[in-house]
Design an enzyme around this catalytic site. Sequence first.
Site, mmCIF file in Angstrom:
data_model
loop_
_atom_site.group_PDB
_atom_site.id
_atom_site.type_symbol
_atom_site.label_atom_id
_atom_site.label_comp_id
_atom_site.label_asym_id
_atom_site.label_seq_id
_atom_site.Cartn_x
_atom_site.Cartn_y
_atom_site.Cartn_z
ATOM 1 N N ARG A 1 0.815 -1.211 0.000
ATOM 2 C CA ARG A 1 0.000 0.000 0.000
ATOM 3 C C ARG A 1 0.851 1.265 0.000
ATOM 4 N NH1 ARG A 1 -2.140 -0.378 4.850
ATOM 5 N NH2 ARG A 1 -3.204 1.625 4.724
ATOM 6 N N LYS A 2 2.150 1.118 -0.229
ATOM 7 C CA LYS A 2 3.021 2.289 -0.400
ATOM 8 C C LYS A 2 2.844 2.796 -1.829
ATOM 9 C CE LYS A 2 6.476 0.915 3.021
ATOM 10 N NZ LYS A 2 7.885 0.513 3.249
ATOM 11 N N THR A 3 1.819 3.603 -2.009
ATOM 12 C CA THR A 3 1.430 4.074 -3.331
ATOM 13 C C THR A 3 1.240 5.586 -3.307
ATOM 14 O OG1 THR A 3 -0.895 3.685 -2.787
ATOM 15 C CG2 THR A 3 0.272 1.896 -3.915
#
Length: 277
Positions: free
Chosen positions: A125-127
């Site tokens: 979820r590092k977006t």
Amino acid sequence: MLIREVESFIEEDLGYDDVSCTIVADRPAEAIIFAKEDCTVAGISEAASIFIYFGIQAETDFKDGDRLSKGDTIFRLRGGAVSILRAERLSLNFLGHLSGIATLTRSCVDVVRKHSESTRVACTRKTTPGIRKFEKLAVAAGGGDTHRFNLSDAVMIKDNHIKLMGIEAAINKARKSSFTRKIEVEVESAEDAVFAANLGADIVMLDNMKPESIKEALALLEEKGLRKSVLVEASGGISPANLEGYAKTGVDVISMGSLIHKSRWIDISLEIVNSEN
């Protein structure tokens, strides 16, 4: 891409008074979009949505996930000159950014496939806020796994959850919340991996563990008769530089935030090739 999304991106790019594009005569024009380097392409449908919004006829022979060579024409465009200019940067941004993600993902998947046919390479979820779904779809285009799109997709019990309530209480509460969602537990030792698996975790994430420690955790799960009942994911500090070591461990999933936040944009350009006077 939804119309409201397209309109939001266009509003950001055009501003309140687009002088740059409107100084040209709005006559019919033709253009091509082409790759200036080898890549795995992504962003085809996003770019197509932008062209449709501006009334531009767009043709392509490619789909997301196709491998392109330097010089390949991705799109052939025909439409009003002003519309093509207005669509240019936005479409190139999506194609360049998403193709960069797909290209890096493909190279990582290729490394893993040398050692395992079943291990998944997943993103996290590092977006980038606002465009997560597009970035994750680019990972899929490169042969990777999208993992969770959001917090609703699965229950992930991370280190701060454990600090607040402990592994056992967290798993028990998560199990009561929904029978449809898988439960993943982040651990930092082989012993905690076994503990979480015994409590019924569906997935155990081995966080920031070196390949040798991961092998020890897998061996302990096997010894306790738990290996087949749980998926094992390696995560934390994994990059293309050290990926091969993790690929050799036998884990089910290798998750890499770097697929997105360390990807390099692909050089893609638009060129006007004909215009009617």
